[in-house]
Design a protein around this motif. Structure first.
Motif, PDB file in Angstrom:
ATOM      1  N   LEU A  52     -13.078  15.801  24.914  1.00 17.35           N
ATOM      2  CA  LEU A  52     -12.932  14.350  24.773  1.00 17.35           C
ATOM      3  C   LEU A  52     -13.362  13.640  26.059  1.00 17.35           C
ATOM      4  O   LEU A  52     -13.304  14.200  27.152  1.00 17.35           O
ATOM      5  CB  LEU A  52     -11.481  14.002  24.447  1.00 17.35           C
ATOM      6  CG  LEU A  52     -10.900  14.659  23.192  1.00 17.35           C
ATOM      7  CD1 LEU A  52      -9.434  14.284  23.031  1.00 17.35           C
ATOM      8  CD2 LEU A  52     -11.698  14.258  21.967  1.00 17.35           C
ATOM      9  N   ASP A  53     -13.751  12.388  25.913  1.00 21.83           N
ATOM     10  CA  ASP A  53     -14.233  11.614  27.052  1.00 21.83           C
ATOM     11  C   ASP A  53     -13.091  10.805  27.664  1.00 21.83           C
ATOM     12  O   ASP A  53     -13.076   9.574  27.624  1.00 21.83           O
ATOM     13  CB  ASP A  53     -15.368  10.686  26.600  1.00 21.83           C
ATOM     14  CG  ASP A  53     -16.011   9.957  27.772  1.00 21.83           C
ATOM     15  OD1 ASP A  53     -15.833  10.414  28.924  1.00 21.83           O
ATOM     16  OD2 ASP A  53     -16.683   8.932  27.535  1.00 21.83           O
ATOM     17  N   GLY A  54     -12.083  11.513  28.217  1.00 21.30           N
ATOM     18  CA  GLY A  54     -10.978  10.839  28.874  1.00 21.30           C
ATOM     19  C   GLY A  54      -9.997  10.159  27.943  1.00 21.30           C
ATOM     20  O   GLY A  54      -9.175   9.362  28.387  1.00 21.30           O
ATOM     21  N   SER A  55     -10.043  10.486  26.649  1.00 22.94           N
ATOM     22  CA  SER A  55      -9.141   9.829  25.688  1.00 22.94           C
ATOM     23  C   SER A  55      -8.078  10.787  25.168  1.00 22.94           C
ATOM     24  O   SER A  55      -7.524  10.580  24.100  1.00 22.94           O
ATOM     25  CB  SER A  55      -9.958   9.275  24.507  1.00 22.94           C
ATOM     26  OG  SER A  55     -10.669  10.324  23.852  1.00 22.94           O
ATOM     27  N   GLY A  56      -7.787  11.844  25.929  1.00 21.53           N
ATOM     28  CA  GLY A  56      -6.840  12.862  25.476  1.00 21.53           C
ATOM     29  C   GLY A  56      -5.404  12.546  25.823  1.00 21.53           C
ATOM     30  O   GLY A  56      -5.024  11.388  26.047  1.00 21.53           O
ATOM     31  N   ASP A  57      -4.563  13.611  25.913  1.00 21.36           N
ATOM     32  CA  ASP A  57      -3.115  13.469  26.058  1.00 21.36           C
ATOM     33  C   ASP A  57      -2.621  13.449  27.494  1.00 21.36           C
ATOM     34  O   ASP A  57      -1.425  13.339  27.727  1.00 21.36           O
ATOM     35  CB  ASP A  57      -2.407  14.619  25.334  1.00 21.36           C
ATOM     36  CG  ASP A  57      -2.376  14.394  23.839  1.00 21.36           C
ATOM     37  OD1 ASP A  57      -2.342  13.236  23.422  1.00 21.36           O
ATOM     38  OD2 ASP A  57      -2.398  15.388  23.107  1.00 21.36           O
ATOM     39  N   ASP A  58      -3.492  13.627  28.492  1.00 25.46           N
ATOM     40  CA  ASP A  58      -3.090  13.703  29.890  1.00 25.46           C
ATOM     41  C   ASP A  58      -2.145  14.884  30.091  1.00 25.46           C
ATOM     42  O   ASP A  58      -2.443  15.996  29.673  1.00 25.46           O
ATOM     43  CB  ASP A  58      -2.472  12.387  30.345  1.00 25.46           C
ATOM     44  CG  ASP A  58      -2.519  12.242  31.870  1.00 25.46           C
ATOM     45  OD1 ASP A  58      -3.024  13.168  32.513  1.00 25.46           O
ATOM     46  OD2 ASP A  58      -2.063  11.223  32.389  1.00 25.46           O
TER      47      ASP A  58
END
Length: 369
Positions: A52-58
């Motif tokens: 993903l392009d930085g839109s994940g769950d952290d």
């Protein structure tokens, strides 16, 4: 003009009565129910979407734990106490339907849904994930690139724009079947066929139609189930099942019901609804209240003060007072025609039907959803 309206209303009512009196159309057995062994099964799984392009769950705890398990399978051991930044990954639930008679090696579609704080799954790829049945056994393995129909973007000032649902995606043919589900199709002495809706008359008619073509084959077990004695040879059994599904019968008339959706005001009346003699009165009561203010000046040389006085005008008007007589044994078409003559709204219609039910005039079951 009045004569034309009366003739038009009479013609419309006659057409409605003709339609309501028409016999029920024949339906195929396959449209009324299904064989008990011919059914799909639900599969679920828990997996990870990466790329993903930085839109994940952290740093979602469940995701971190899952990533440790995934990396361990490939021989990569993360140092203890290290929680990797995982904005490019997301924890997801995978759901799928395993069709009847699915065999190992066949492919099925899967749906992937985010369960954490991921903002979007667009551009992600699902890592190989087992899919489990209700018995806890693995029946399929899922993996592949997601197709996401939604879109979500955000700005530095906190503004956001979301189109559809970007946290749910699908993978066509995304899972391969690893285990077949036993159906008993070629081992059971008797197969059972189940009606979609319980009805003894319809079940009896299906039994009679099947026995007319294959004598002694069908027996009614209850208002839903028929037991069919078919040959044990799979080829002959499949041929008879196909022929039975194409038999046409006239199902029983549906029960008299009035369905009311209390949230939307939708009212559905089945064709079997009848009314006993009743008189219905409906009127529209309009209450209008006009508020006004006026300034009141004191008398000259008095010690009074200028004040603001309230002025109210109340007007009550009742319009459209009419009484409609419903004839004995009125059908659905006549009920609708009478209520349309009164010009009732959906809310008023619900109140009238409830009153008719309480008066014992409405011969139907009222269901509020």
């Amino acid at each position: 003009m009045i004569r034309k309206l009366i003739l038009a209303a009479t013609a419309a009512l006659a057409a409605a009565l003709a339609l309501s009196a028409a016999p029920a159309a024949a339906e195929r057995v396959r449209d009324l129910g299904t064989f008990q062994s011919v059914r799909s099964n639900q599969l679920t799984g828990y997996g990870i979407v990466v790329g993903l392009d930085g839109s994940g769950d952290d740093n979602f705890a469940y995701l971190t734990q899952a990533m440790r398990g995934v990396s361990g399978r490939f021989g990569l051991q993360l140092p203890p106490g290290v929680n990797p930044a995982l904005k490019n990954a997301a924890a997801v639930m995978i759901t799928a339907e395993l069709p009847a008679f699915a065999k190992p090696g066949q492919r099925i579609d899967i749906t992937v849904s985010a369960i954490g704080k991921a903002k979007s799954l667009r551009g992600g790829a699902l890592i190989m994930t087992p899919l489990y049945g209700a018995d806890g056994e693995i029946y399929a393995m899922a993996q592949g690139n997601l197709a996401v129909g939604g879109l979500g973007v955000s700005g530095r000032d906190g503004s956001k724009l979301t189109v559809n649902i970007p946290t749910v995606g699908r993978i066509a043919d995304g899972a391969s079947v690893e285990r077949a589900v036993a159906t008993g199709f070629d081992t059971s002495e008797a197969l059972r066929w189940n009606l979609a809706t319980a009805d003894f008359l319809t079940a009896s008619r299906v039994r009679d139609a099947i026995n007319a073509r294959y004598p002694g084959t069908a027996v009614v077990e209850d208002g839903v189930t028929l037991a069919l004695r078919l040959p044990l040879n799979p080829d002959e059994r499949a041929g008879m099942m196909a022929a039975i599904e194409m038999i046409e019968i006239n199902p029983a008339e549906t029960a008299a019901r009035v369905i009311i959706n209390s949230r939307t005001g939708t009212v559905v009346i089945s064709n079997a609804v009848r009314l006993s003699p009743a008189a219905i009165s409906h009127g529209s009561l309009v209450v209008r209240i006009d508020e006004d203010q006026r300034v009141v000046q004191p008398e000259p040389f008095s010690r009074g003060q200028t004040a603001v006085e309230e002025s109210s005008a109340i007007d009550i008007e009742q319009q459209g007072n009419r009484v409609t007589l419903v004839q004995p044994g009125a059908s659905l078409a006549q009920v609708v025609d009478a209520l349309n003559m009164l010009g009732v709204s959906p809310a008023d219609l619900v109140a009238i039907l409830e009153a008719l039910k309480q008066a014992g005039s409405l011969k139907a079951e009222m269901v509020v959803i």
